[in-house]
Write a protein that holds these residues in place. Structure first.
Motif, short mmCIF file in Angstrom:
data_model
loop_
_atom_site.label_atom_id
_atom_site.label_comp_id
_atom_site.label_asym_id
_atom_site.label_seq_id
_atom_site.Cartn_x
_atom_site.Cartn_y
_atom_site.Cartn_z
N SER A 39 -24.47 8.97 -19.71
CA SER A 39 -24.02 9.43 -18.41
C SER A 39 -25.10 10.27 -17.88
O SER A 39 -25.78 11.31 -18.66
CB SER A 39 -22.58 10.21 -18.28
OG SER A 39 -22.77 11.52 -18.72
N SER A 40 -25.55 10.39 -16.45
CA SER A 40 -26.45 10.99 -15.74
C SER A 40 -26.21 12.58 -16.08
O SER A 40 -27.08 13.47 -16.06
CB SER A 40 -26.62 10.63 -14.24
OG SER A 40 -25.58 10.73 -13.66
N ASP A 41 -24.77 12.96 -15.87
CA ASP A 41 -24.64 14.39 -15.98
C ASP A 41 -24.90 14.90 -17.17
O ASP A 41 -25.69 16.14 -17.38
CB ASP A 41 -23.14 14.62 -15.70
CG ASP A 41 -22.73 14.52 -14.19
OD1 ASP A 41 -23.65 14.43 -13.30
OD2 ASP A 41 -21.57 14.35 -13.90
N GLU A 68 -30.54 3.92 -21.38
CA GLU A 68 -29.69 3.47 -20.21
C GLU A 68 -29.07 4.51 -19.68
O GLU A 68 -28.37 5.19 -20.39
CB GLU A 68 -28.85 2.02 -20.36
CG GLU A 68 -28.24 1.67 -19.20
CD GLU A 68 -27.08 0.49 -19.48
OE1 GLU A 68 -26.45 0.11 -18.79
OE2 GLU A 68 -27.33 0.21 -20.77
N THR A 69 -29.05 4.82 -18.30
CA THR A 69 -28.37 6.09 -17.73
C THR A 69 -27.76 5.18 -16.30
O THR A 69 -28.23 5.17 -15.35
CB THR A 69 -29.29 7.03 -17.24
OG1 THR A 69 -29.88 7.44 -18.22
CG2 THR A 69 -28.41 8.01 -16.82
N PRO A 70 -26.57 4.52 -16.52
CA PRO A 70 -25.65 3.88 -15.47
C PRO A 70 -25.47 4.65 -14.20
O PRO A 70 -25.18 6.01 -14.52
CB PRO A 70 -24.65 3.31 -16.37
CG PRO A 70 -24.96 3.22 -17.73
CD PRO A 70 -25.72 4.46 -17.93
N THR A 71 -25.63 3.91 -13.41
CA THR A 71 -25.09 4.86 -12.20
C THR A 71 -23.74 4.98 -12.19
O THR A 71 -23.16 6.29 -11.87
CB THR A 71 -25.42 4.16 -10.83
OG1 THR A 71 -26.96 3.76 -10.71
CG2 THR A 71 -25.12 4.80 -9.42
N MET A 72 -23.03 4.12 -12.57
CA MET A 72 -21.46 4.03 -12.77
C MET A 72 -21.32 4.28 -14.23
O MET A 72 -21.54 3.26 -14.94
CB MET A 72 -20.81 3.11 -12.07
CG MET A 72 -21.07 2.88 -10.40
SD MET A 72 -20.28 4.07 -9.62
CE MET A 72 -18.47 3.71 -9.82
N PHE A 73 -20.81 5.49 -14.80
CA PHE A 73 -20.38 5.52 -16.15
C PHE A 73 -19.03 5.97 -16.30
O PHE A 73 -18.54 6.96 -15.84
CB PHE A 73 -21.50 6.77 -16.52
CG PHE A 73 -21.42 6.79 -18.11
CD1 PHE A 73 -22.21 6.24 -18.96
CD2 PHE A 73 -20.27 7.50 -18.70
CE1 PHE A 73 -22.21 6.31 -20.20
CE2 PHE A 73 -20.33 7.71 -20.25
CZ PHE A 73 -21.24 7.05 -21.02
N HIS A 104 -20.61 -0.08 -22.30
CA HIS A 104 -21.67 -0.52 -22.18
C HIS A 104 -22.08 -1.53 -23.54
O HIS A 104 -23.28 -1.73 -23.62
CB HIS A 104 -22.59 0.55 -22.02
CG HIS A 104 -22.50 1.28 -20.56
ND1 HIS A 104 -23.03 0.58 -19.59
CD2 HIS A 104 -21.77 2.33 -20.33
CE1 HIS A 104 -22.34 1.68 -18.60
NE2 HIS A 104 -21.55 2.53 -19.19
#
Length: 218
Positions: free
Chosen positions: A160-162, A178-183, A189
């Motif tokens: 996750s981006s956080d 991969e750092t998806p916008t929606m996680f 994934h």
């Protein structure tokens, strides 16, 4: 990008770690259970030894899958303090004690017969199948850091981006494919994110025993 399964993710992760192939002071450290599948592939591709650390997620009393903290091998706890404050302390204490018992069981079961784990003055590459809240990885990093490594690299296929923002400040290098916008969850994934059982982990680490014997015989 998405991953067919942990094996494919491990191969792609190994590609991203090519600079560490054959480094004399390198070691791959995985988080059981799923992370050991990737760790075995990465270790074999890079020609490095494989071992484990065993942090344990502390799930919310009302939702065990939602991590509000994690416990290190030393017994220290990394908390989401905001989440911790809204739960009954006694319930959390019971969960912590339960996770300590499970961590000890896993360590004894998985590392049985393996030589002493060595991370001091080494390049430690921590591998897992993904990072959601980041608490379990933070606990793993804290355990590794206490051993006195020369360098800590965290490598995961998805996060996750956080959690990326947090983890990158705790290690020397963070590799995330991969750092998806929606996680929502790590397993979302992967096409196949089946459960990895104890026997599979033991089997993957048993290969490490054979490799260590071969090195001693040469």
């Amino acid at each position: 990008m998405s991953f067919v399964d942990r094996s494919e993710a491990g191969e792609k992760l190994a590609d991203s770690l090519e600079e560490y192939r054959g480094v004399e002071d390198g070691v791959v450290i995985s988080l059981p259970r799923g992370g050991v599948v990737l760790g075995r592939i990465v270790a074999d591709r890079l020609g490095l030894p494989l071992d484990i650390v065993v942090p344990r997620k502390i799930g919310a009393p009302s939702n065990p899958e939602y991590a509000i903290g994690a416990i290190t091998e030393m017994g220290d706890i990394v908390w989401n303090e905001a989440e911790r404050s809204v739960h009954d302390p006694k319930s959390l204490e019971e969960i912590v004690e339960k996770e300590k018992v499970e961590a000890n069981r896993r360590m004894n079961a998985y590392r049985k017969g393996l030589p002493e784990r060595v991370m001091r003055d080494r390049i430690v590459i921590i591998v897992d199948d993904g990072i959601a809240t980041g608490f379990t990885m933070m606990a793993a990093i804290k355990t590794v850091r206490a051993a006195g490594p020369k360098r800590i690299v965290v490598a995961v296929p998805v996060a996750s981006s956080d959690s990326v923002k947090t983890i990158e400040n705790l290690v020397d290098e963070l590799i995330v494919l991969e750092t998806p916008t929606m996680f929502w969850a790590v397993g979302a994934h992967y096409s196949d994110f089946g459960e990895v059982n104890d026997d599979e982990v033991v089997e993957l680490l048993e290969r490490e025993k054979g490799q260590k014997r071969e090195k001693r015989e040469k």
